[in-house]
Design a protein around this motif. Structure first.
Motif, PDB file in Angstrom:
ATOM      1  N   GLU A 100      37.496  38.174  39.753  1.00  0.00           N
ATOM      2  CA  GLU A 100      37.987  38.782  38.508  1.00  0.00           C
ATOM      3  C   GLU A 100      39.339  39.468  38.688  1.00  0.00           C
ATOM      4  OE1 GLU A 100      33.856  40.150  36.380  1.00  0.00           O
ATOM      5  OE2 GLU A 100      34.473  41.256  38.175  1.00  0.00           O
ATOM      6  N   LEU A 101      39.867  39.460  39.894  1.00  0.00           N
ATOM      7  CA  LEU A 101      41.158  40.116  40.136  1.00  0.00           C
ATOM      8  C   LEU A 101      42.109  39.135  40.798  1.00  0.00           C
ATOM      9  CD1 LEU A 101      42.948  42.660  40.176  1.00  0.00           C
ATOM     10  CD2 LEU A 101      41.953  43.225  42.397  1.00  0.00           C
ATOM     11  N   LEU A 102      43.207  38.854  40.126  1.00  0.00           N
ATOM     12  CA  LEU A 102      44.241  37.955  40.652  1.00  0.00           C
ATOM     13  C   LEU A 102      45.427  38.799  41.085  1.00  0.00           C
ATOM     14  CD1 LEU A 102      45.241  34.994  41.028  1.00  0.00           C
ATOM     15  CD2 LEU A 102      46.178  35.148  38.710  1.00  0.00           C
ATOM     16  N   GLN A 103      45.786  38.690  42.355  1.00  0.00           N
ATOM     17  CA  GLN A 103      46.897  39.461  42.891  1.00  0.00           C
ATOM     18  C   GLN A 103      48.231  38.956  42.320  1.00  0.00           C
ATOM     19  OE1 GLN A 103      46.595  42.074  44.610  1.00  0.00           O
ATOM     20  NE2 GLN A 103      44.578  42.000  45.573  1.00  0.00           N
ATOM     21  N   LYS A 109      51.923  32.066  41.760  1.00  0.00           N
ATOM     22  CA  LYS A 109      51.503  30.677  41.968  1.00  0.00           C
ATOM     23  C   LYS A 109      51.023  30.056  40.661  1.00  0.00           C
ATOM     24  CE  LYS A 109      52.409  30.681  46.335  1.00  0.00           C
ATOM     25  NZ  LYS A 109      53.573  29.925  46.834  1.00  0.00           N
ATOM     26  N   LEU A 110      50.363  30.855  39.827  1.00  0.00           N
ATOM     27  CA  LEU A 110      49.919  30.375  38.525  1.00  0.00           C
ATOM     28  C   LEU A 110      51.123  29.935  37.695  1.00  0.00           C
ATOM     29  CD1 LEU A 110      46.910  30.397  37.609  1.00  0.00           C
ATOM     30  CD2 LEU A 110      47.453  32.386  36.212  1.00  0.00           C
ATOM     31  N   VAL A 119      45.821  33.200  31.420  1.00  0.00           N
ATOM     32  CA  VAL A 119      45.400  34.599  31.378  1.00  0.00           C
ATOM     33  C   VAL A 119      45.662  35.222  30.003  1.00  0.00           C
ATOM     34  CG1 VAL A 119      45.683  34.960  33.857  1.00  0.00           C
ATOM     35  CG2 VAL A 119      47.601  35.446  32.332  1.00  0.00           C
ATOM     36  N   GLU A 120      46.099  34.390  29.058  1.00  0.00           N
ATOM     37  CA  GLU A 120      46.302  34.858  27.686  1.00  0.00           C
ATOM     38  C   GLU A 120      45.038  34.612  26.857  1.00  0.00           C
ATOM     39  OE1 GLU A 120      49.742  32.787  26.287  1.00  0.00           O
ATOM     40  OE2 GLU A 120      51.077  33.672  27.792  1.00  0.00           O
ATOM     41  N   GLY A 154      49.578  41.950  38.893  1.00  0.00           N
ATOM     42  CA  GLY A 154      48.245  41.401  39.046  1.00  0.00           C
ATOM     43  C   GLY A 154      47.607  41.231  37.677  1.00  0.00           C
ATOM     44  N   ARG A 155      46.496  40.504  37.625  1.00  0.00           N
ATOM     45  CA  ARG A 155      45.725  40.353  36.395  1.00  0.00           C
ATOM     46  C   ARG A 155      44.243  40.497  36.721  1.00  0.00           C
ATOM     47  NH1 ARG A 155      50.330  40.027  34.721  1.00  0.00           N
ATOM     48  NH2 ARG A 155      51.081  38.931  32.862  1.00  0.00           N
ATOM     49  N   SER A 156      43.528  41.204  35.848  1.00  0.00           N
ATOM     50  CA  SER A 156      42.070  41.288  35.995  1.00  0.00           C
ATOM     51  C   SER A 156      41.436  40.854  34.683  1.00  0.00           C
ATOM     52  CB  SER A 156      41.640  42.703  36.377  1.00  0.00           C
ATOM     53  OG  SER A 156      42.158  43.672  35.495  1.00  0.00           O
ATOM     54  N   PHE A 157      40.260  40.220  34.777  1.00  0.00           N
ATOM     55  CA  PHE A 157      39.689  39.553  33.603  1.00  0.00           C
ATOM     56  C   PHE A 157      38.237  39.177  33.879  1.00  0.00           C
ATOM     57  CE2 PHE A 157      42.697  36.754  35.993  1.00  0.00           C
ATOM     58  CZ  PHE A 157      41.765  36.144  36.819  1.00  0.00           C
ATOM     59  N   HIS A 158      37.567  38.687  32.834  1.00  0.00           N
ATOM     60  CA  HIS A 158      36.259  38.062  33.003  1.00  0.00           C
ATOM     61  C   HIS A 158      36.471  36.713  33.693  1.00  0.00           C
ATOM     62  CE1 HIS A 158      33.279  40.479  30.728  1.00  0.00           C
ATOM     63  NE2 HIS A 158      34.347  40.931  30.083  1.00  0.00           N
TER      64      HIS A 158
END
Length: 453
Positions: A100-103, A109-110, A119-120, A154-158
């Motif tokens: 759930e956590l993308l550095q 890289k995404l 991630v939108e 970073g991004r955090s999400f379900h």
């Protein structure tokens, strides 16, 4: 205390070198073909070995699994003009407590893969660094993002929402086919993997053929024994909770509490939800069914969380949606196999404390994409095998850095009765608390922003 700062950094560096040397030695030992391959590889092909799928259409690549790695890989190869057949056990939205956590390095890289819009529209939250807590003291460790575009963080999400967006993106390409089915075995002919046998959603047994099969079926992979030395260690388990409508001490930051016996993590996964992961060393956790887990969380854990979120933590425990997940660690120790490749958690895992798994997987996909681009004909077996062996070398800078730090920091951040380890834990906290160059160096490594230390 200044001496301890120096010793902490020296010891961390030494640990890094020891782990790296160990991983290199392991890789050197593991270049044979697995003795257990017969358990999951079936020799069912004969004759000319045409690469033709069961319904008569051709595929260049079969991807087993459509999680983060499989979906991103399918989209990436599809964009490059490859015909990709993805076989995924369950195409409904996953429900996991990890991934759930993308550095920030993973987010870069995404972008490189053209997947940043995934991630939108999923309520993903920007993450700008960490907050570290120990014995009533705390410090903020920011990602060094000054030289990047303002969108980079970073991004955090379900996890499930993110994966569904990736699957939709892959399936939008006309040359990518997503199918729900369970791969039961790899198909081998004269030492080369030619495809897979799988069972469809309605129970039919089918085969699919392609010159390259990439296995991305996750940490529970039943195919990895055919392609690598699956030495899986389980140092601990995560107990997962979701806190609702609470405010973390530092907004848009991951929170790491250096608790006893081991770390506790908090980070936002939507605008109203915060993920809590309580690490419990070993493979056995208190029983959820008989109330032991609730008692453990309230008596051992609750008093160690920041006071600002204590009430929300207890409310989440009382709500009872408590989940557990073993934390697996597995070095990348492949058997180079013509026609096949492992990727993602089926191939290489590290302790998830630092949230580096998706960053490693996305970095691996960029490496593989760039390797395969000059090779238009994947049916050229010997040439393909040579390219794939280069993959293992080219992935090392990013993967080894993140893997090593994940293991070393988990050891350093966990409590211990040993006095030397206690002092090292305190010294590490004090060193990082100095900020500036003392924190940006380590943080840039574990976030994937410095892939070549």
């Amino acid at each position: 205390m200044a001496d301890w700062y120096l010793w902490a950094w020296i010891l961390c560096s030494t640990m890094t070198l020891v782990v790296l040397r160990g991983s290199v030695l392991k890789r050197r030992k593991g270049n044979g073909i697995s003795a257990t391959r017969g358990e999951s590889v079936r020799r069912v092909l004969a004759g000319n070995g045409e690469c033709r799928s069961a319904d008569g259409s051709d595929a260049d690549v079969i991807v087993v699994g459509a999680g983060v790695a499989g979906s991103a890989l399918a989209h990436t190869l599809g964009k490059d003009g490859r015909r990709v057949h993805v076989i995924e056990r369950d195409l409904t939205e996953p429900d996991r407590i990890v991934g759930e956590l993308l550095q920030p390095g993973g987010y870069l890289k995404l972008i490189e893969l053209g997947l940043e819009d995934c991630v939108e529209e999923i309520e993903a939250q920007k993450v700008f660094g960490y907050a570290l807590f120990k014995d009533g003291k705390h410090t903020r460790l920011s990602y060094p993002l000054e030289n990047f575009h303002s969108d980079v963080s970073g991004r955090s999400f379900h996890n499930g929402r993110f994966i569904q967006r990736m699957r939709e993106k892959a399936a939008s390409l006309p040359n990518v086919r997503l199918e729900q089915g369970t791969v039961t075995s790899l198909l081998e002919e004269k030492g080369t993997i030619r495809g897979v046998q799988y069972k469809t959603k309605d129970g039919r047994e089918l085969t699919a053929f392609a010159p390259l099969t990439i296995v991305c079926d996750g940490c529970f992979s039943n195919l990895r024994r055919s392609l690598c030395n699956p030495k899986v260690d389980v140092p601990s388990c995560f107990v997962g909770l979701v806190l609702e409508n609470c405010h973390l001490p530092y907004s848009n930051h991951g929170h790491v509490i250096l608790a006893d016996p081991s770390p506790i993590l908090f980070y936002p996964i939507s605008s109203t939800e915060v993920r809590c992961l309580v690490d419990i060393p070993g493979q056995k956790v208190p029983s959820i069914a008989n109330g032991e887990m609730t008692n453990y969380l309230k008596t051992i854990v609750a008093h160690q969380v920041p006071p600002e979120i204590y009430d929300s933590f207890v409310a989440a425990v009382d709500k009872g949606n408590i989940r557990t997940m073993p934390n697996r660690s597995m070095p990348a120790s492949p058997y180079p196999t013509p026609g096949a490749l492992l990727m993602g958690d089926a191939f290489n895992m590290r302790h998830p404390l630092t949230g580096g798994g998706m960053t490693v997987a996305l970095s691996d996909i960029v490496v593989l994409r760039d390797l395969l681009r000059p090779l238009r004909d994947l049916n050229d077996g010997p040439n393909l095998c040579k390219y794939l062996e280069s993959f293992y070398t080219l992935r090392k800078p990013v993967a080894s850095t993140i893997n090593t730090l994940a293991g070393a920091l988990y050891k350093v951040f966990s409590a211990s009765p040993d006095q030397a380890r206690k002092e090292m834990r305190q010294a590490c906290f004090d060193y990082l608390s100095l900020g500036g160059v003392f924190s940006t160096g380590p943080i840039s490594l574990l976030s994937g922003l410095n892939p070549r230390p």
